[in-house]
Design a protein around this motif. Structure first.
Motif, mmCIF file in Angstrom:
data_model
loop_
_atom_site.group_PDB
_atom_site.id
_atom_site.type_symbol
_atom_site.label_atom_id
_atom_site.label_comp_id
_atom_site.label_asym_id
_atom_site.label_seq_id
_atom_site.Cartn_x
_atom_site.Cartn_y
_atom_site.Cartn_z
ATOM 1 N N GLY A 13 8.692 5.441 3.574
ATOM 2 C CA GLY A 13 9.252 6.284 4.622
ATOM 3 C C GLY A 13 10.266 5.605 5.521
ATOM 4 O O GLY A 13 10.896 6.271 6.352
ATOM 5 N N GLU A 14 10.456 4.289 5.382
ATOM 6 C CA GLU A 14 11.510 3.586 6.115
ATOM 7 C C GLU A 14 12.719 3.479 5.182
ATOM 8 O O GLU A 14 12.568 3.081 4.008
ATOM 9 N N LEU A 15 13.918 3.818 5.671
ATOM 10 C CA LEU A 15 15.085 3.899 4.790
ATOM 11 C C LEU A 15 16.275 3.138 5.353
ATOM 12 O O LEU A 15 16.454 3.041 6.576
ATOM 13 N N GLY A 68 0.786 -1.218 0.000
ATOM 14 C CA GLY A 68 0.000 0.000 0.000
ATOM 15 C C GLY A 68 0.819 1.270 0.000
ATOM 16 O O GLY A 68 0.352 2.313 0.438
ATOM 17 N N THR A 69 2.056 1.194 -0.492
ATOM 18 C CA THR A 69 2.926 2.364 -0.492
ATOM 19 C C THR A 69 3.904 2.253 -1.649
ATOM 20 O O THR A 69 3.922 1.255 -2.380
ATOM 21 N N GLY A 70 4.746 3.282 -1.823
ATOM 22 C CA GLY A 70 5.739 3.264 -2.882
ATOM 23 C C GLY A 70 7.134 3.016 -2.339
ATOM 24 O O GLY A 70 7.354 2.990 -1.130
ATOM 25 N N ALA A 82 11.783 -9.211 -3.470
ATOM 26 C CA ALA A 82 11.946 -9.297 -2.016
ATOM 27 C C ALA A 82 10.720 -8.742 -1.301
ATOM 28 O O ALA A 82 10.204 -9.352 -0.346
ATOM 29 N N PHE A 83 10.228 -7.595 -1.761
ATOM 30 C CA PHE A 83 9.021 -7.027 -1.158
ATOM 31 C C PHE A 83 7.830 -7.973 -1.345
ATOM 32 O O PHE A 83 7.005 -8.147 -0.440
#
Length: 287
Positions: free
Chosen positions: A158-160, A2-4, A23-24
């Motif tokens: 937003g997680e890096l 649900g995100t990019g 992987a995702f």
């Protein structure tokens, strides 16, 4: 999820995007609360009390979730699946009214790490949304490293995670996202073999009767948290651990959260109202 996502890599290796997406996809197939055929969804539908074998990646994330739950005295709780569904943050989609309070039930997830299997009590359903996205970053990052890619910045919702350096010799600089109502200047962080995750109460939620309800839940009440905390950022070598701990610290008030971060040796920053709190490890990284 649900995100990019985005990837900046200093590499001549081809096919990186497909490998990262694979992987995702593995995380989604195993741990998504929104995919009816995921391992997590099948586990939640299985009879309570029965052991169920799960893939090793899934078991790894459950183990980390249970460790954070234990270390945070339950502030992080991966057993809230039924409650988050009831409040509109699961596969059934959003709700437009406040649900009735769920009865107090025994919520337990047991992990047999040796045999990669788990079981649940009658009242428990898994929800790994507070940690699985960070693990997805780690899984994709490890795949990149396995392909010989040593310098990259990978971001998912937003997680890096940053590895190595940029082509110009600079580290991977990122700005910490601040709540939109905050006047506090954002931190700029060099992600050199380091991950960052931010949990913000302003990101997801719904409004009912003129009140905003957060997607972050207090496991003690089974309801969205009620506090001045609007944002928590955690730095860690593991994006999974940064993600999980940012979720856990969000549930606690500022004093308890920073005290716990200090006890766990976590680099954490918290915004509550228009005031910022930082842990001892965060301050140490400023030097």
């Amino acid at each position: 999820m649900g995100t990019g996502w985005s990837l900046h890599a200093a590499s001549a290796v081809s096919g990186l995007a497909a490998g990262v997406e694979a992987a995702f996809g593995r995380v989604v197939r195993q741990m998504s609360q929104w995919e009816p055929d995921s391992d997590l969804s099948r586990f939640n539908r299985a009879p309570a009390g029965a052991w169920r074998r799960i893939p090793p990646e899934f078991a790894h994330v459950v183990a980390a979730a249970l460790d954070i739950a234990d270390a945070s005295d339950g502030a992080f709780d991966p057993t809230l699946g039924a409650i988050t569904e009831n409040w509109g943050f699961g596969s059934r989609g959003p709700v437009d009214r406040i649900p009735c309070d769920a009865p107090v039930v025994d919520r337990r997830i047991e992990l047999d790490a040796m045999n990669s299997r788990i079981r649940r009590s009658e009242g428990a359903q898994l929800d790994l949304s507070g940690i699985a996205k960070g693990y997805g970053v780690d899984l994709a990052a490890e795949w990149l490293l396995g392909q010989g890619v040593r310098h990259f910045l990978l971001e998912l919702g937003g997680e890096l995670r940053g590895q190595g350096i940029r082509p110009d010799g600079q580290p991977w600089w990122v700005d910490v996202e601040m709540p939109p109502t905050s006047s506090i200047a954002p931190w700029r962080i060099a992600l050199h073999d380091l991950s960052v995750a931010t949990s913000g109460n302003y990101r997801r939620g719904f409004v009912a009767d003129g009140r905003h309800y957060s997607h972050s839940f207090d496991p003690a009440t089974g309801r969205p948290i009620v506090s001045a905390v609007s944002s928590v950022t955690v730095l860690h070598r593991s994006c999974m651990m940064a993600d999980g701990w940012a979720t856990a610290l969000t549930v606690l008030g500022p004093e308890k959260a920073i005290a716990l971060a200090d006890a766990q040796g976590l680099a954490a920053s918290m915004v509550a109202g228009n005031r910022e709190y930082v842990s001892r490890e965060w301050r140490a990284m400023l030097g």
